[in-house]
Write a protein that holds these residues in place. Structure first.
Motif, PDB file in Angstrom:
ATOM      1  N   GLU A  58       0.842  -1.091  -0.082  1.00 31.67           N
ATOM      2  CA  GLU A  58      -0.057   0.123   0.109  1.00 31.67           C
ATOM      3  C   GLU A  58       0.780   1.330   0.037  1.00 31.67           C
ATOM      4  OE1 GLU A  58      -2.647  -0.220   3.302  1.00 31.67           O
ATOM      5  OE2 GLU A  58      -4.233  -1.512   2.249  1.00 31.67           O
ATOM      6  N   ALA A  59       1.930   1.210   0.596  1.00 31.42           N
ATOM      7  CA  ALA A  59       2.864   2.270   0.609  1.00 31.42           C
ATOM      8  C   ALA A  59       3.353   2.717  -0.370  1.00 31.42           C
ATOM      9  CB  ALA A  59       3.760   2.034   1.684  1.00 31.42           C
ATOM     10  N   LYS A  60       3.879   1.531  -1.294  1.00 33.41           N
ATOM     11  CA  LYS A  60       4.153   1.607  -2.459  1.00 33.41           C
ATOM     12  C   LYS A  60       3.118   2.224  -3.637  1.00 33.41           C
ATOM     13  CE  LYS A  60       6.804  -1.979  -3.517  1.00 33.41           C
ATOM     14  NZ  LYS A  60       7.392  -3.356  -4.137  1.00 33.41           N
ATOM     15  N   ASN A  61       2.283   1.779  -3.550  1.00 33.43           N
ATOM     16  CA  ASN A  61       1.023   2.378  -4.499  1.00 33.43           C
ATOM     17  C   ASN A  61       0.370   3.644  -4.211  1.00 33.43           C
ATOM     18  OD1 ASN A  61      -1.005   1.274  -2.849  1.00 33.43           O
ATOM     19  ND2 ASN A  61      -0.744  -0.835  -4.085  1.00 33.43           N
ATOM     20  N   GLY A  62       0.553   3.945  -2.770  1.00 30.22           N
ATOM     21  CA  GLY A  62      -0.159   5.183  -2.444  1.00 30.22           C
ATOM     22  C   GLY A  62      -1.356   4.983  -1.885  1.00 30.22           C
ATOM     23  N   SER A  63      -1.906   3.702  -1.579  1.00 30.03           N
ATOM     24  CA  SER A  63      -3.349   3.719  -1.119  1.00 30.03           C
ATOM     25  C   SER A  63      -3.226   3.437   0.337  1.00 30.03           C
ATOM     26  CB  SER A  63      -3.902   2.135  -1.716  1.00 30.03           C
ATOM     27  OG  SER A  63      -3.216   1.070  -1.488  1.00 30.03           O
ATOM     28  N   ILE A  64      -1.926   3.560   1.091  1.00 35.18           N
ATOM     29  CA  ILE A  64      -1.860   3.434   2.447  1.00 35.18           C
ATOM     30  C   ILE A  64      -2.564   4.671   3.093  1.00 35.18           C
ATOM     31  CG2 ILE A  64       0.229   4.481   2.564  1.00 35.18           C
ATOM     32  CD1 ILE A  64       0.916   2.531   4.838  1.00 35.18           C
ATOM     33  N   GLN A  65      -2.560   5.781   2.400  1.00 41.35           N
ATOM     34  CA  GLN A  65      -3.304   6.978   3.017  1.00 41.35           C
ATOM     35  C   GLN A  65      -4.657   6.820   2.865  1.00 41.35           C
ATOM     36  OE1 GLN A  65      -0.577   9.018   4.216  1.00 41.35           O
ATOM     37  NE2 GLN A  65      -2.237   9.740   5.493  1.00 41.35           N
ATOM     38  N   ILE A  66      -5.283   6.599   3.998  1.00 42.92           N
ATOM     39  CA  ILE A  66      -7.046   6.254   3.695  1.00 42.92           C
ATOM     40  C   ILE A  66      -7.533   7.599   3.820  1.00 42.92           C
ATOM     41  CG2 ILE A  66      -9.139   5.321   4.960  1.00 42.92           C
ATOM     42  CD1 ILE A  66      -7.036   3.293   4.087  1.00 42.92           C
ATOM     43  N   ILE A  67      -7.180   8.550   4.377  1.00 40.42           N
ATOM     44  CA  ILE A  67      -7.472  10.069   4.262  1.00 40.42           C
ATOM     45  C   ILE A  67      -6.159  10.829   4.322  1.00 40.42           C
ATOM     46  CG2 ILE A  67      -9.526   9.576   5.679  1.00 40.42           C
ATOM     47  CD1 ILE A  67      -8.503  10.814   7.786  1.00 40.42           C
TER      48      ILE A  67
END
Length: 805
Positions: free
Chosen positions: A608-617
């Motif tokens: 998620e950190a790699k593809n940017g989806s780790i930032q939920i908000i």
């Protein structure tokens, strides 16, 4: 001629049978020598409990079907061996595995009795049955049992056979082996068993239920006398001591067995310091690894819980529930005037027959009040009455009433839940699912109870508005009478708990004071779709779970404590994803990893950190709402409850929000410190019941949260949001500003300032989104208190009648 033919047939038959018998006997000897069936004993592995460890490596629970603790022959006292041999096989040391004399003796007794009263199997045969684990009675099974019996006798000494037997025999109540049984029945080590205790255990192998002292104490007492008599007959104890040994034992043991639960077992006595969490983990492991591996594989399960924190949370919640239970049905909550006269008349009529006191009326409705008193004071009298009335229907009706009333009564106790998540790792550190885990109270409210969240939901509303640039933390919102129209076309007028109005209020102050009218206006500025989208993301729940009307702003959505904890964890974790989990990894008996959830979570977060989806908000949104929640905890509705010495006594830094629902049915405190996010909920399982007039989250739930955190850190040193005096780095998208502390308008020359954090304007599809600014304040603190909302919108913000419509 006939005589010669008959003789010839007889001789031929005899030699044929002898020949077949010789072949069969030779086959048996051959199979015994091969020892194929004996391999089952050699490969037999006793069930080893699965052990659960907390995040610090502390053993806190075990899982098993039957508890086995292996003994050596030298560990077993002679009188224990004598007791079992007297009952099971008094010729054990003289036979070769099969005792033909015992078989004949048993057959004769059974014929005269007309039923089976005695068996002829030897102790070695019983061991063979246990090893084969086949219960279906067939000739083939009997043959295999006999074959294995002979192989055991050939391969092992009598002492070794006894050692194996005492480790494998089932003795009831979940106990496999003598060691486990000694612990369950007497809480003793085998080495310390007395003659009388050994005699009681010795009768259990043949009928563990029939002779259970907990289930059938009278039968157990009678059988105990029989066993002592057999021991005396075989010369193991003096005959003149039998009665004294029996009487002395039962004088002490009888009060014990009649007060024990009939369901007492090795499971009830097993180690389990976090029962709700253990049951949650058990369900996960059973699904992932299967029942056989879980209960018999001797796994080592390393979990995320901190058992010290867990026990503190359980203790503080239980104290709070006891106090609230007293209040909910105590003197502070009784009032009269709502009882139906017909019900009271009926109650008084029944009271003239049975010893029933005068009822009082609580917040329960009339039928519930009547039922509660009927159950408490009349049910025993009704049951006694059925003993004298030979009517099966009436007796069954009373039993059914008692059964259903048990469910009703269980709903009349205040319940609660706590769940804690380490928002940096996702570790579930505490999970308290109710007042006390028991066979009748296993519902895990922390993970499964959906309840309205009240004002604890407001941070999601405010954060959604901030993210959509509808407001900043210092934006002024009018707290004045407001009426809007729901989707059903009905009028809706939110009210603040105090009943008065404060006029223009900065948003951060409105959150600290938990102003309902302001929250509804923030929702209206933002749009319900945006709020639902935000809340759904952070709590990871389906959007369909959230209602679409204006009451959404006041927390009518029903969420579990776990879902609330997840939502607040993401806010506390800078908006980054949090994946809560309870099992870190599992090792088998060889030390190999067979399940690794922690690695899976870490890999998911890395991807998620790699593809940017780790930032939920956005981090900027999380930063602003986090600062507002810290302000609530440090100077809002929960502050006194958290920090006062006679309440929470928590002196550390934290952020959080209280939540109380209408009619005082639920209270919440959702809070976080730099390390942990915890949710405290209290209410009834019957969601319509009130905790009592005036009961609020600040008075009930917040002090529990404070006490728990204070004890976790032993009153300091507490973790800091900004260690070493360094302020948290402000995200690039956050703009710092100021508004008038009186009302949130643009500051004028006579206004004290309050901080205002908001997001930078952005342009989307040619449209610029920016936090709207207010007109400058003239410094008159009371100027906006007397206005209603319509006056404010028209005169101060110069909104036309058409725009207002």
């Amino acid at each position: 001629m006939n005589k010669e033919k008959t003789l010839r047939i007889t001789i031929t038959t005899f030699f044929s049978i002898a020949l077949l018998g010789g072949f069969f006997f030779g086959y048996i000897l051959s199979e015994v020598n091969k020892g194929k069936e004996l391999q089952k004993l050699a490969s037999y592995q006793p069930t080893t409990p699965t052990k659960l460890y907390d995040s610090n490596g502390v053993l806190f629970a075990e899982l098993y079907r039957h508890k086995q603790e292996l003994l050596k022959y030298s560990d077993i006292p002679p009188h224990v061996i004598h007791a079992f041999l007297s009952v099971e096989d008094d010729n054990f040391f003289n036979h070769f595995g099969i005792d033909f004399l015992a078989i004949v003796r048993a057959a004769i007794k059974n014929v005269f009795a007309g039923r089976i009263v005695q068996g002829g199997s030897t102790l070695t045969q019983q061991l063979a049955k246990t090893i084969l684990q086949q219960r279906k009675k067939t000739f083939g099974r009997k043959f295999l049992e006999a074959l294995l019996t002979l192989q055991i006798e050939q391969e092992y000494t009598k002492e070794e056979i006894l050692e194996i037997y005492f480790n494998l025999i089932y003795l009831g109540h979940g106990t496999t082996g003598l060691s486990s049984a000694a612990n369950v029945y007497f809480q003793k080590d085998v080495r310390d068993l007395s003659i009388a205790e050994a005699a009681m255990l010795a009768r259990l192998p043949k009928a563990p239920v029939t002779y259970s002292p907990f289930k059938n104490p009278k039968e157990a007492k009678q059988a105990h006398m029989v066993v002592l008599g057999l021991m005396a007959k075989n010369g193991f104890i003096p005959k003149d001591q039998v009665q004294k040994i029996h009487d002395d034992f039962w004088d002490k043991y009888w009060p014990v067995v009649i007060t024990q639960s009939p369901s007492r077992s090795t499971w009830g006595a097993k180690l389990n310091r976090a029962p709700y969490f253990t049951e949650w983990v058990r369900q996960i492991l059973e699904k992932e690894l299967g029942e056989e591996a879980l209960y018999t594989g001797g796994l080592r399960v390393y979990t995320t819980i901190d058992v010290r924190k867990q026990e503190i949370a359980e203790e503080e919640l239980r104290k709070g529930l006891i106090e609230q239970d007293k209040y909910a049905f105590g003197a502070n909550f009784r009032y009269v005037g709502r009882a139906d006269r017909g019900l009271v008349s009926l109650y008084n009529l029944l009271g003239s027959i049975f010893p029933v006191g005068v009822p009082y009326v609580t917040s329960l409705d009339d039928r519930q009040v009547f039922r509660l008193h009927l159950e408490k004071e009349m049910a025993p009298a009704l049951e006694l009455l059925t003993d004298f009335v030979p009517s099966e229907n009436e007796s069954s009706a009373v039993k059914e009433f008692q059964r259903s009333s048990l469910v009703f009564s269980s709903n009349l106790h205040v319940e609660g839940a706590i769940v804690t998540i380490d928002h940096q790792t996702g570790y579930i550190q505490t999970m308290v699912g109710g007042s006390r885990f028991s066979p009748k109270n296993q519902f895990n409210r922390a993970m499964q109870a959906r309840r309205q969240t009240g004002s604890a939901f407001k941070p999601f509303v405010y954060a959604a508005a901030i993210q959509n640039r509808a407001v900043g933390s210092g934006t002024g919102i009018m707290d004045a009478p407001l009426t809007t129209i729901t989707e059903e076309g009905e009028g809706y007028s939110p009210q603040d708990i105090s009943g008065d109005f404060r006029g223009m209020v900065p948003l951060s102050r409105a959150l600290s004071l938990s102003l309902n009218i302001v929250s509804v206006q923030v929702l209206m500025r933002t749009g319900t779709d945006a709020v639902i989208d935000f809340a759904s993301k952070v709590t990871k729940t389906n959007k369909a779970r959230f209602p679409t009307g204006p009451a959404l702003a006041l927390g009518v959505a029903e969420l579990t404590p776990y879902e609330m904890a997840l939502g607040y964890s993401i806010l506390a974790n800078k908006g980054k994803d949090v994946i809560p989990f309870s099992v870190r990894y599992v090792l088998n008996q060889s030390g190999n990893v067979v399940y690794n959830k922690e690695k899976e979570v870490q890999e998911t977060l890395a991807e998620e950190a790699k593809n940017g989806s780790i930032q939920i908000i956005p981090e900027a949104t999380a930063y602003i709402i986090k600062q507002m929640l810290i302000g609530v905890a440090m100077g809002g509705t929960p502050t006194q409850a958290l920090r006062a010495a006679d309440k929470g006594n928590y002196k550390g830094e934290s952020g959080g929000k209280t939540g109380s629902t209408s009619s005082y049915t639920n209270v919440w405190y959702a809070g976080f410190d730099p390390k942990y996010t915890s949710i405290v909920w209290m209410g009834f399982d019957k969601s319509s019941l009130s905790l009592g007039k005036g009961v609020t989250a600040a008075g009930v739930a917040a002090p529990i949260w404070g006490k728990i955190y204070s004890r976790w850190y032993n009153e300091g040193p507490y973790p800091l949001f900004y260690p070493n005096g360094r302020a948290e780095e402000i995200p690039a998208d956050v703009v710092k500003g100021a508004t008038c502390a009186f009302n949130g308008l643009s500051p004028g020359p006579n206004c004290p300032l309050t901080g205002n954090l908001f997001l930078k304007p952005i342009t989307i599809a040619g449209r610029t989104l920016a936090v709207p600014g207010g007109r400058q304040c003239d410094g008159d603190r009371d100027h906006y208190r007397s206005m209603d909302l319509t006056d404010f919108l028209q005169r101060e913000l110069e909104i036309s009648d058409e725009e207002l419509k």
